[in-house]
Design a protein around this motif. Structure first.
Motif, PDB file in Angstrom:
ATOM      1  N   LEU A 236       9.999  -0.966  -3.996  1.00  0.00           N
ATOM      2  CA  LEU A 236      10.325  -0.831  -5.501  1.00  0.00           C
ATOM      3  C   LEU A 236       9.944  -2.193  -6.112  1.00  0.00           C
ATOM      4  O   LEU A 236       9.672  -2.357  -7.342  1.00  0.00           O
ATOM      5  CB  LEU A 236      11.562  -0.120  -6.091  1.00  0.00           C
ATOM      6  N   ASP A 237      10.231  -3.308  -5.308  1.00  0.00           N
ATOM      7  CA  ASP A 237       9.812  -4.676  -5.822  1.00  0.00           C
ATOM      8  C   ASP A 237       8.474  -4.970  -5.751  1.00  0.00           C
ATOM      9  O   ASP A 237       7.842  -6.385  -6.139  1.00  0.00           O
ATOM     10  CB  ASP A 237      10.568  -5.463  -5.345  1.00  0.00           C
ATOM     11  N   ALA A 238       7.402  -4.269  -5.223  1.00  0.00           N
ATOM     12  CA  ALA A 238       5.781  -4.630  -4.983  1.00  0.00           C
ATOM     13  C   ALA A 238       5.467  -4.991  -6.459  1.00  0.00           C
ATOM     14  O   ALA A 238       5.560  -4.241  -7.525  1.00  0.00           O
ATOM     15  CB  ALA A 238       5.218  -3.486  -4.548  1.00  0.00           C
ATOM     16  N   PRO A 239       4.782  -6.012  -6.475  1.00  0.00           N
ATOM     17  CA  PRO A 239       4.361  -6.605  -7.953  1.00  0.00           C
ATOM     18  C   PRO A 239       3.434  -5.758  -8.599  1.00  0.00           C
ATOM     19  O   PRO A 239       3.138  -6.063  -9.949  1.00  0.00           O
ATOM     20  CB  PRO A 239       4.030  -8.103  -7.669  1.00  0.00           C
ATOM     21  N   ASN A 240       2.373  -5.076  -7.891  1.00  0.00           N
ATOM     22  CA  ASN A 240       1.408  -4.356  -8.667  1.00  0.00           C
ATOM     23  C   ASN A 240       0.989  -3.200  -7.745  1.00  0.00           C
ATOM     24  O   ASN A 240       1.477  -2.978  -6.663  1.00  0.00           O
ATOM     25  CB  ASN A 240       0.017  -5.345  -8.639  1.00  0.00           C
ATOM     26  N   TYR A 241       0.368  -2.366  -8.374  1.00  0.00           N
ATOM     27  CA  TYR A 241      -0.050  -0.931  -7.795  1.00  0.00           C
ATOM     28  C   TYR A 241      -0.870  -1.020  -6.659  1.00  0.00           C
ATOM     29  O   TYR A 241      -0.573  -0.461  -5.603  1.00  0.00           O
ATOM     30  CB  TYR A 241      -0.898  -0.016  -8.957  1.00  0.00           C
ATOM     31  N   THR A 242      -1.730  -1.838  -6.496  1.00  0.00           N
ATOM     32  CA  THR A 242      -2.745  -2.011  -5.316  1.00  0.00           C
ATOM     33  C   THR A 242      -1.783  -2.270  -4.102  1.00  0.00           C
ATOM     34  O   THR A 242      -2.045  -1.555  -3.062  1.00  0.00           O
ATOM     35  CB  THR A 242      -3.801  -3.050  -5.731  1.00  0.00           C
ATOM     36  N   VAL A 243      -1.031  -3.289  -4.183  1.00  0.00           N
ATOM     37  CA  VAL A 243      -0.279  -3.386  -2.916  1.00  0.00           C
ATOM     38  C   VAL A 243       0.863  -2.554  -2.741  1.00  0.00           C
ATOM     39  O   VAL A 243       1.500  -2.548  -1.402  1.00  0.00           O
ATOM     40  CB  VAL A 243       0.262  -4.955  -2.976  1.00  0.00           C
ATOM     41  N   THR A 248      -2.870  -1.144   3.899  1.00  0.00           N
ATOM     42  CA  THR A 248      -3.826  -2.189   3.969  1.00  0.00           C
ATOM     43  C   THR A 248      -3.948  -3.054   3.157  1.00  0.00           C
ATOM     44  O   THR A 248      -3.883  -4.547   3.347  1.00  0.00           O
ATOM     45  CB  THR A 248      -5.295  -1.495   4.037  1.00  0.00           C
ATOM     46  N   SER A 249      -3.657  -2.965   1.819  1.00  0.00           N
ATOM     47  CA  SER A 249      -3.625  -4.019   0.599  1.00  0.00           C
ATOM     48  C   SER A 249      -2.524  -4.673   0.815  1.00  0.00           C
ATOM     49  O   SER A 249      -2.500  -6.182   0.528  1.00  0.00           O
ATOM     50  CB  SER A 249      -3.796  -3.119  -0.535  1.00  0.00           C
ATOM     51  N   ALA A 250      -1.254  -4.194   1.243  1.00  0.00           N
ATOM     52  CA  ALA A 250       0.042  -4.940   1.262  1.00  0.00           C
ATOM     53  C   ALA A 250      -0.166  -6.312   2.384  1.00  0.00           C
ATOM     54  O   ALA A 250       0.498  -7.158   2.203  1.00  0.00           O
ATOM     55  CB  ALA A 250       1.173  -4.147   1.421  1.00  0.00           C
ATOM     56  N   THR A 251      -0.893  -5.796   3.552  1.00  0.00           N
ATOM     57  CA  THR A 251      -1.008  -6.634   4.628  1.00  0.00           C
ATOM     58  C   THR A 251      -1.721  -7.772   4.058  1.00  0.00           C
ATOM     59  O   THR A 251      -1.528  -8.967   4.485  1.00  0.00           O
ATOM     60  CB  THR A 251      -1.398  -6.077   5.891  1.00  0.00           C
ATOM     61  N   VAL A 276       5.905  -8.316   0.684  1.00  0.00           N
ATOM     62  CA  VAL A 276       5.317  -6.958   0.229  1.00  0.00           C
ATOM     63  C   VAL A 276       5.895  -5.961   1.110  1.00  0.00           C
ATOM     64  O   VAL A 276       5.052  -5.939   2.153  1.00  0.00           O
ATOM     65  CB  VAL A 276       4.179  -7.027  -0.646  1.00  0.00           C
ATOM     66  N   VAL A 277       6.496  -4.895   0.538  1.00  0.00           N
ATOM     67  CA  VAL A 277       6.781  -3.797   1.255  1.00  0.00           C
ATOM     68  C   VAL A 277       5.945  -2.532   0.733  1.00  0.00           C
ATOM     69  O   VAL A 277       6.379  -2.164  -0.490  1.00  0.00           O
ATOM     70  CB  VAL A 277       7.965  -3.500   1.821  1.00  0.00           C
ATOM     71  N   LEU A 355      -2.647   2.819 -14.658  1.00  0.00           N
ATOM     72  CA  LEU A 355      -2.439   2.016 -13.247  1.00  0.00           C
ATOM     73  C   LEU A 355      -3.584   1.017 -13.077  1.00  0.00           C
ATOM     74  O   LEU A 355      -4.740   1.599 -13.362  1.00  0.00           O
ATOM     75  CB  LEU A 355      -2.037   2.880 -12.072  1.00  0.00           C
ATOM     76  N   GLU A 356      -3.647  -0.120 -12.574  1.00  0.00           N
ATOM     77  CA  GLU A 356      -4.611  -0.892 -12.335  1.00  0.00           C
ATOM     78  C   GLU A 356      -4.849  -0.941 -10.781  1.00  0.00           C
ATOM     79  O   GLU A 356      -4.096  -1.382  -9.980  1.00  0.00           O
ATOM     80  CB  GLU A 356      -4.564  -2.206 -12.999  1.00  0.00           C
ATOM     81  N   ILE A 357      -6.269  -1.171 -10.337  1.00  0.00           N
ATOM     82  CA  ILE A 357      -6.511  -1.397  -9.285  1.00  0.00           C
ATOM     83  C   ILE A 357      -7.262  -2.774  -8.859  1.00  0.00           C
ATOM     84  O   ILE A 357      -8.356  -2.873  -9.723  1.00  0.00           O
ATOM     85  CB  ILE A 357      -7.343  -0.398  -8.487  1.00  0.00           C
ATOM     86  N   ILE A 358      -6.875  -3.516  -8.126  1.00  0.00           N
ATOM     87  CA  ILE A 358      -7.632  -4.753  -7.891  1.00  0.00           C
ATOM     88  C   ILE A 358      -9.089  -4.507  -7.157  1.00  0.00           C
ATOM     89  O   ILE A 358      -8.933  -4.274  -6.059  1.00  0.00           O
ATOM     90  CB  ILE A 358      -7.053  -5.937  -6.999  1.00  0.00           C
ATOM     91  N   TYR A 359     -10.157  -5.078  -7.865  1.00  0.00           N
ATOM     92  CA  TYR A 359     -11.394  -4.406  -7.750  1.00  0.00           C
ATOM     93  C   TYR A 359     -11.804  -5.035  -6.343  1.00  0.00           C
ATOM     94  O   TYR A 359     -11.688  -6.574  -6.200  1.00  0.00           O
ATOM     95  CB  TYR A 359     -12.427  -4.364  -8.624  1.00  0.00           C
ATOM     96  N   GLY A 360     -12.210  -4.528  -5.296  1.00  0.00           N
ATOM     97  CA  GLY A 360     -12.591  -5.322  -3.981  1.00  0.00           C
ATOM     98  C   GLY A 360     -11.698  -5.579  -2.826  1.00  0.00           C
ATOM     99  O   GLY A 360     -12.282  -6.318  -2.115  1.00  0.00           O
ATOM    100  N   TYR A 361     -10.409  -5.601  -3.368  1.00  0.00           N
ATOM    101  CA  TYR A 361      -9.462  -6.051  -2.364  1.00  0.00           C
ATOM    102  C   TYR A 361      -9.513  -4.975  -1.263  1.00  0.00           C
ATOM    103  O   TYR A 361      -9.652  -3.743  -1.417  1.00  0.00           O
ATOM    104  CB  TYR A 361      -8.192  -5.790  -3.093  1.00  0.00           C
ATOM    105  N   PRO A 362      -8.915  -5.452  -0.162  1.00  0.00           N
ATOM    106  CA  PRO A 362      -8.981  -4.497   1.097  1.00  0.00           C
ATOM    107  C   PRO A 362      -8.034  -3.438   0.745  1.00  0.00           C
ATOM    108  O   PRO A 362      -6.919  -3.454   0.211  1.00  0.00           O
ATOM    109  CB  PRO A 362      -8.190  -5.696   2.167  1.00  0.00           C
ATOM    110  N   GLY A 363      -8.301  -2.015   0.987  1.00  0.00           N
ATOM    111  CA  GLY A 363      -7.766  -0.947   0.976  1.00  0.00           C
ATOM    112  C   GLY A 363      -8.162  -0.487  -0.415  1.00  0.00           C
ATOM    113  O   GLY A 363      -7.893   0.641  -1.090  1.00  0.00           O
TER     114      GLY A 363
END
Length: 543
Positions: A236-243, A248-251, A276-277, A355-363
């Protein structure tokens, strides 16, 4: 129209035992109804359960370059795809005559009842009395109405084939009934079929409780629970939706932020500095806890002998494999809770409208992790407007992530708040443990590992000789990576494992060992005399 409310399954059970039986009986009636529909009916359990993995379709039917099911794992569509999936199942339940008011309850895997007693009893009862007649409990298992076959090379029909009449199973049983497995499975299951129902349920309950609550006895004498329950709080502490959304994105986020962390004057990392978890991490844990993986040896709870928690060889329930997990009815109660966690994260981060997705990020690409799904091109960027196949809002109008963000105003459902809780309050109202040191693990190759497995991290503290379990991370994998082309592109395992119960100073001085716990064997468990290997580095040191 006010949104319908999804409640805890525990609440329905409590009402039932107080004499108000309607809610639970209607739920059972609806589940019985969809399991009895013809398998070609779009509202049948066979059809809906089959969207997740097997029976594979499209390019994935026999082409290992594709994932043959529609589900999304290891990418940013994981929470949104499963949100629509659970809604589809709920709408099917409401289609059964007399069940139009039914909503799918969630199983709160972090509640006190689960911590103390294990699974809700309704999932453990083989029968249920409905309308004065004893019926097979549709929440206990599902009996396949039609064959499904594993068509992937080089071992067709090897592991995931299920024949009509097969009943789904959970830990400690095995559900591998393909040609190459059936003889071993029969012998394995004979042992547990000879046990009483109570004994078998105890084994399963212990396993689930251990996953959620293994911990470390601190030098203060207190016991700190650090398992999957703590991961649920941490995500619940993850800083953004992508991670938040996927492993994959969190790693990669943890990798990107290694070495640039700031520390408080007290010498502990501020909330932003902890690893990040993602939501997908505790989700994976519970699939293995229910489906067929014990924790490595651990002092899981005070007063419990650590030697009693070795993995049961060859246990392989359906929940432990993405190919068949959704055919176990408990899958949907688990994922209803995952969706509730998603909604709690949205509320906490003011993200209930967009919600926003970090474009081009792993995942964020279809080839990340599991590979592209049927009807989706390889090497396609994933966005909030990517179709969530095979689900349509209307004929020819696919569901998209952007449409399912606001569950209350768009999808017209919400979740009942547990007593004494607020949307922004800590999960269960419990204080978070201080941000732990984190181990970066790399260099493990899954090419020779059969099926899903667990990374187990042991620490031998300075001045001690006995290693103790300080962290685990589940890795969902396939039984034959040689037959999965996308697996071949993702053989190297990398993970960030929080070392709960240790200070950063203790972690720096400790001997850290990493083992692989597979269904075939337990390797590198860190006990004296056992071969182990040391992998990784401690993340989060003072600058």
């Amino acid at each position: 129209m006010a949104p319908r409310i999804r409640r805890s399954i525990r609440e329905l059970e409590a009402e039932y035992h107080r004499g108000d039986r309607k809610a639970l009986e209607d739920l059972i009636r609806a589940w019985k109804g969809i399991q009895e529909l013809p398998p070609d009916d779009p509202n049948s359990f066979f059809t809906i359960a089959g969207y997740h993995g097997e029976p594979f379709r499209g390019a994935g039917w026999g082409n290992s370059q594709w994932w043959g099911g529609y589900c999304n794992h290891g990418n940013v569509l994981f929470p949104t795809w499963h949100r629509v999936y659970v809604l589809t199942l709920e709408n099917a339940l409401r289609s059964i005559p007399g069940c139009g008011d039914v909503t799918l309850p969630y199983w709160d895997e972090t509640d006190q009842e689960t911590e103390q007693n294990g699974l809700p009893p309704i999932f453990l009862a083989k029968t249920f009395t409905l309308d004065g007649q004893q019926i097979t409990n549709p929440l206990y298992s599902y009996t396949f109405q039609r064959d499904i076959f594993d068509n992937l090379s080089p071992f067709p029909d090897f592991d995931y084939t299920k024949h009509a009449g097969y009943k789904t199973v959970r830990y400690p049983f095995s559900g591998l009934v393909g040609d190459a497995d059936i003889e071993k499975t029969v012998k394995h299951n004979e042992v547990y079929n000879a046990m009483s129902e109570e004994e078998v349920n105890t084994i399963l309950n212990d396993n689930v409780q251990n996953w959620l609550g293994f911990g470390i006895k601190l030098n203060t004498g207190k016991f700190l629970y650090t398992g999957t329950r703590e991961k649920y709080k941490a995500c619940l502490d993850a800083p953004n939706y992508t991670v938040f959304s996927n492993t994959t994105s969190a790693t990669q986020w943890n990798e990107d932020h290694f070495g640039v962390r700031k520390w408080s004057e007290a010498g502990s990392p501020t909330p932003a500095t902890q690893a990040v978890v993602p939501l997908e991490s505790p989700h994976n844990d519970m699939h293995l806890a229910i489906g067929g993986f014990d924790l490595p040896a651990s002092p899981t709870r005070p007063g419990v002998d650590e030697q009693s928690f070795d993995a049961i060889a060859d246990a392989n329930g359906d929940m432990g494999e993405n190919d068949t997990a959704s055919f176990d009815p408990i899958f949907f109660f688990h994922h209803c809770f995952i969706d509730r966690m998603f909604w709690l994260w949205q509320q906490r981060h003011n993200s209930t409208k967009s919600l926003e997705i970090i474009y081009g990020y792993p995942g964020t690409n279809t080839v990340d992790s599991q590979g592209p799904t049927p009807g989706v091109a390889a090497n396609t960027w994933l966005t909030m407007d990517s179709p969530l196949a095979p689900f349509d809002i209307a004929t020819g109008v696919p569901f998209k992530s952007s449409y399912v963000v606001d569950i209350e105003n768009t999808l017209k459902y919400t979740y009942a708040s547990p007593p004494h809780s607020q949307p922004n309050a800590p999960l269960l109202g419990a204080p978070r443990a201080p941000a732990p040191p984190t181990l970066r693990v790399s260099g493990l190759n899954r090419a020779a590992i059969s099926g899903s497995f667990v990374l187990s991290v042991y620490a031998t503290l300075e001045g001690n000789t006995t290693p103790q379990l300080v962290g685990v991370e589940s890795v969902l994998s396939r039984w034959h990576t040689s037959g999965c082309a996308n697996c071949q592109n993702h053989l190297n395992v990398k993970a960030f494992v929080p070392l709960h119960g240790l200070t950063h100073e203790e972690a720096q001085k400790a001997e850290i060992r990493v083992g692989k716990v597979t269904r075939r064997a337990v390797e590198g468990k860190g006990r004296p005399g056992k071969p182990v290997h040391k992998v990784g580095m401690i993340v989060g040191r003072k600058d």
